[in-house]
Design a protein around this motif. Structure first.
Motif, PDB file in Angstrom:
ATOM      1  N   LEU A 140     -20.430  30.992  48.510  1.00 36.34           N
ATOM      2  CA  LEU A 140     -22.236  31.803  48.127  1.00 36.34           C
ATOM      3  C   LEU A 140     -22.156  32.235  46.911  1.00 36.34           C
ATOM      4  CD1 LEU A 140     -24.519  33.565  49.403  1.00 36.34           C
ATOM      5  CD2 LEU A 140     -22.629  35.781  49.241  1.00 36.34           C
ATOM      6  N   ASP A 141     -22.922  31.605  46.670  1.00 35.08           N
ATOM      7  CA  ASP A 141     -23.575  32.030  45.267  1.00 35.08           C
ATOM      8  C   ASP A 141     -24.144  33.281  44.582  1.00 35.08           C
ATOM      9  OD1 ASP A 141     -24.192  31.094  41.843  1.00 35.08           O
ATOM     10  OD2 ASP A 141     -25.025  29.156  42.861  1.00 35.08           O
ATOM     11  N   ALA A 142     -23.209  33.993  44.050  1.00 34.99           N
ATOM     12  CA  ALA A 142     -23.764  35.078  43.586  1.00 34.99           C
ATOM     13  C   ALA A 142     -24.108  35.035  42.379  1.00 34.99           C
ATOM     14  CB  ALA A 142     -22.740  36.798  44.165  1.00 34.99           C
ATOM     15  N   ASP A 143     -24.019  34.416  41.614  1.00 32.58           N
ATOM     16  CA  ASP A 143     -24.216  34.596  39.787  1.00 32.58           C
ATOM     17  C   ASP A 143     -25.870  34.229  40.448  1.00 32.58           C
ATOM     18  OD1 ASP A 143     -24.482  33.969  37.008  1.00 32.58           O
ATOM     19  OD2 ASP A 143     -23.514  33.574  37.386  1.00 32.58           O
ATOM     20  N   ILE A 144     -26.915  35.144  40.895  1.00 35.06           N
ATOM     21  CA  ILE A 144     -28.157  34.921  40.853  1.00 35.06           C
ATOM     22  C   ILE A 144     -28.543  34.338  38.900  1.00 35.06           C
ATOM     23  CG2 ILE A 144     -30.416  36.989  40.884  1.00 35.06           C
ATOM     24  CD1 ILE A 144     -28.536  36.918  43.635  1.00 35.06           C
ATOM     25  N   TYR A 145     -28.481  35.270  38.107  1.00 37.06           N
ATOM     26  CA  TYR A 145     -28.994  34.489  36.894  1.00 37.06           C
ATOM     27  C   TYR A 145     -28.773  33.205  36.280  1.00 37.06           C
ATOM     28  CZ  TYR A 145     -29.689  39.512  36.475  1.00 37.06           C
ATOM     29  OH  TYR A 145     -29.683  40.804  36.775  1.00 37.06           O
ATOM     30  N   MET A 179     -24.353  28.564  50.367  1.00 34.73           N
ATOM     31  CA  MET A 179     -25.829  29.735  50.752  1.00 34.73           C
ATOM     32  C   MET A 179     -26.301  29.846  48.588  1.00 34.73           C
ATOM     33  SD  MET A 179     -29.308  30.479  51.431  1.00 34.73           S
ATOM     34  CE  MET A 179     -28.631  29.674  52.716  1.00 34.73           C
ATOM     35  N   SER A 180     -27.049  29.953  48.001  1.00 34.06           N
ATOM     36  CA  SER A 180     -27.462  30.232  47.133  1.00 34.06           C
ATOM     37  C   SER A 180     -28.507  30.556  47.019  1.00 34.06           C
ATOM     38  CB  SER A 180     -27.381  28.725  45.836  1.00 34.06           C
ATOM     39  OG  SER A 180     -27.756  29.322  44.748  1.00 34.06           O
ATOM     40  N   GLN A 204     -29.158  40.727  50.871  1.00 33.60           N
ATOM     41  CA  GLN A 204     -30.226  39.356  51.400  1.00 33.60           C
ATOM     42  C   GLN A 204     -28.940  38.477  52.399  1.00 33.60           C
ATOM     43  OE1 GLN A 204     -34.349  40.515  49.579  1.00 33.60           O
ATOM     44  NE2 GLN A 204     -34.726  40.607  51.617  1.00 33.60           N
ATOM     45  N   LEU A 205     -29.101  37.691  50.802  1.00 28.45           N
ATOM     46  CA  LEU A 205     -28.448  35.934  51.277  1.00 28.45           C
ATOM     47  C   LEU A 205     -26.889  36.489  51.471  1.00 28.45           C
ATOM     48  CD1 LEU A 205     -28.193  34.484  47.401  1.00 28.45           C
ATOM     49  CD2 LEU A 205     -29.661  34.362  49.292  1.00 28.45           C
ATOM     50  N   ASN A 207     -26.050  38.662  53.597  1.00 27.50           N
ATOM     51  CA  ASN A 207     -26.522  39.041  55.321  1.00 27.50           C
ATOM     52  C   ASN A 207     -27.074  38.357  55.801  1.00 27.50           C
ATOM     53  OD1 ASN A 207     -24.192  42.008  55.118  1.00 27.50           O
ATOM     54  ND2 ASN A 207     -25.444  42.200  53.923  1.00 27.50           N
ATOM     55  N   GLU A 208     -28.728  37.858  56.109  1.00 30.30           N
ATOM     56  CA  GLU A 208     -29.203  37.494  56.634  1.00 30.30           C
ATOM     57  C   GLU A 208     -28.807  36.253  56.307  1.00 30.30           C
ATOM     58  OE1 GLU A 208     -33.319  38.809  55.116  1.00 30.30           O
ATOM     59  OE2 GLU A 208     -32.145  40.613  55.188  1.00 30.30           O
ATOM     60  N   THR A 209     -27.940  35.384  56.228  1.00 30.16           N
ATOM     61  CA  THR A 209     -27.451  33.935  56.362  1.00 30.16           C
ATOM     62  C   THR A 209     -26.975  33.572  58.018  1.00 30.16           C
ATOM     63  OG1 THR A 209     -27.850  33.733  53.818  1.00 30.16           O
ATOM     64  CG2 THR A 209     -26.119  31.961  55.511  1.00 30.16           C
ATOM     65  N   ASP A 210     -27.228  32.289  58.760  1.00 32.86           N
ATOM     66  CA  ASP A 210     -26.290  32.114  59.895  1.00 32.86           C
ATOM     67  C   ASP A 210     -25.138  31.582  59.505  1.00 32.86           C
ATOM     68  OD1 ASP A 210     -25.662  32.093  62.001  1.00 32.86           O
ATOM     69  OD2 ASP A 210     -27.257  30.335  62.671  1.00 32.86           O
ATOM     70  N   TRP A 211     -24.088  32.609  58.677  1.00 31.19           N
ATOM     71  CA  TRP A 211     -22.756  31.751  58.988  1.00 31.19           C
ATOM     72  C   TRP A 211     -22.145  30.910  60.047  1.00 31.19           C
ATOM     73  CZ3 TRP A 211     -22.626  31.108  53.722  1.00 31.19           C
ATOM     74  CH2 TRP A 211     -23.059  31.999  52.768  1.00 31.19           C
ATOM     75  N   PRO A 212     -21.253  30.126  59.919  1.00 24.82           N
ATOM     76  CA  PRO A 212     -20.442  29.651  60.876  1.00 24.82           C
ATOM     77  C   PRO A 212     -19.346  30.137  60.806  1.00 24.82           C
ATOM     78  CG  PRO A 212     -20.838  27.909  59.457  1.00 24.82           C
ATOM     79  CD  PRO A 212     -21.701  28.800  59.588  1.00 24.82           C
ATOM     80  N   GLU A 213     -18.386  29.923  61.867  1.00 21.34           N
ATOM     81  CA  GLU A 213     -17.429  30.501  61.835  1.00 21.34           C
ATOM     82  C   GLU A 213     -15.788  30.378  60.416  1.00 21.34           C
ATOM     83  OE1 GLU A 213     -15.689  33.085  64.423  1.00 21.34           O
ATOM     84  OE2 GLU A 213     -17.599  33.325  64.716  1.00 21.34           O
TER      85      GLU A 213
END
Length: 368
Positions: A140-145, A179-180, A204-205, A207-213
């Motif tokens: 997960l890309d949390a580097d928003i900027y 996801m990014s 949102q990225l 909690n609202e991503t349909d992550w697989p196992e």
């Protein structure tokens, strides 16, 4: 007469198998490494051996992925008993922290006190290293900027979809689920967001991503130790954090600040990864320490944490990141790929040893 001979041969075969199994048990009991500092058998939850034709197959249940090291162990055992030895392993990775995000067992944050130390590149290769070691991984890309994960995965310009109109289906690159914010908005738009807006988008990225196992979700944090980093560290149910640094003094100072930030929000630091530790000459193999030497080890010792690995300054790492390819997949037996895989094993092992209730280092409660 033939019956007696058959009985003797059968008894001799059982005796030989018992002797081989005893040798293997003794080896595994004495085996020590960075991944198994307390021994292999100390963390192995079940172990059985069987002769299948002319091969000896060892079935094991382990709490963290370590395919690369098991291959090395199998080679040593093959030499020891003069028989082909193979491992068939199931990894039972368990969550070390309870959370409500469906599909994800453990979240690991990859951070740096400052930019330019190779945090995102390390995060991507660490994720692929964990996959190569035998587990399921997302990033997960949390580097928003400054989202760089789409470029590094060769997914720039790709757009995610949704099967139900509620959850986003993550993209996939060579087995890595990703996801990014870079998949959803232009880079230029993301860079002007204010802190609360960026935090809300990241939430949102996640909690609202349909992550697989997934056994592990790697979160590439924004560089620095400001409000946005603190907010993300508090919002996300992270199991443990990694701090990326270079040996340069100014980078080390910022890395110490990063560890202090995680301490403030009660988030365990699994260890430090020292990037750009040295440059290896293509001609003679000499190591040149362009940014200093031993800095990562010094601050790891000072903070009573682990130095999980040292990575070289190598043009191939930069080229693969820019081209959207992964060196672990491109050259799985190469020296750089093996370095990343070893670090990945160390990360998974430290998460287990430091935080898993099954770990032999976990204090037991004794009733008086």
């Amino acid at each position: 007469m033939l019956s007696n001979l058959f009985s003797k041969n059968k008894a001799a075969k059982h005796e030989l198998e018992a002797e081989i199994q005893q040798k293997i048990n003794h080896f595994l009991d004495a085996y020590r490494s960075a991944t198994f500092p307390l021994g292999f058998l100390n963390v192995c939850e079940s172990l059985s051996m069987a002769m299948i034709k002319k091969d000896l197959v060892i079935e094991a249940l382990l709490p963290f992925p370590c395919d690369g090291e098991l291959n090395d162990i199998a080679e040593q055992l093959t030499e020891l008993v003069q028989l082909p030895v193979y491992f068939e392993v199931n990894y039972q990775v368990q969550p070390v922290r309870q959370h409500a995000i469906k599909g994800i067992k453990n979240i690991i944050a990859v951070s740096s006190g400052k930019g330019g130390v190779g945090k995102s590149t390390t995060a991507v290769n660490l994720a692929y290293g964990l996959i190569a070691e035998g587990c399921s991984v997302g990033i997960l890309d949390a580097d928003i900027y400054g989202p760089s994960i789409p470029t590094m995965l060769g997914l720039k310009g790709e757009k995610p979809t949704s099967s139900d109109g509620k959850l986003i289906t993550p993209l996939e690159a060579d087995g890595l689920c990703a996801m990014s914010i870079g998949f959803l908005v232009d880079d230029a738009n993301a860079t002007v967001w204010r802190g609360p807006m960026a935090s809300r988008a990241f939430s949102q990225l996640l909690n609202e991503t349909d992550w697989p196992e997934l056994d592990y979700l790697i979160v590439d944090m924004p560089p620095g130790t400001g409000d946005i980093q603190l907010t993300l560290a508090q919002q996300v149910p992270v199991a443990g954090a990694l701090v990326i640094t270079t040996p340069q003094d100014i980078a080390l100072v910022d890395a110490v600040k990063g560890m202090a930030m995680f301490e403030q929000v009660k988030l365990p630091v699994l260890g430090i990864i020292e990037n750009m530790s040295y440059h290896q000459c293509d001609n003679c193999g000499h190591h040149s320490h362009l940014f200093g030497e031993g800095g990562g080890e010094r601050i790891a010792n000072s903070a009573k944490t682990q130095l999980l690995g040292q990575l070289p300054l190598d043009i191939r790492i930069r080229e693969d990141a820019d081209n959207g390819s992964c060196l672990i997949n491109e050259n799985s037996t190469g020296e750089l790929a093996q370095l990343y895989r070893k670090i990945a094993r160390n990360v998974a092992a430290q998460l287990y040893y430091q935080l898993d209730m099954r770990s032999p280092t976990t204090p037991s409660i004794v009733e008086s």
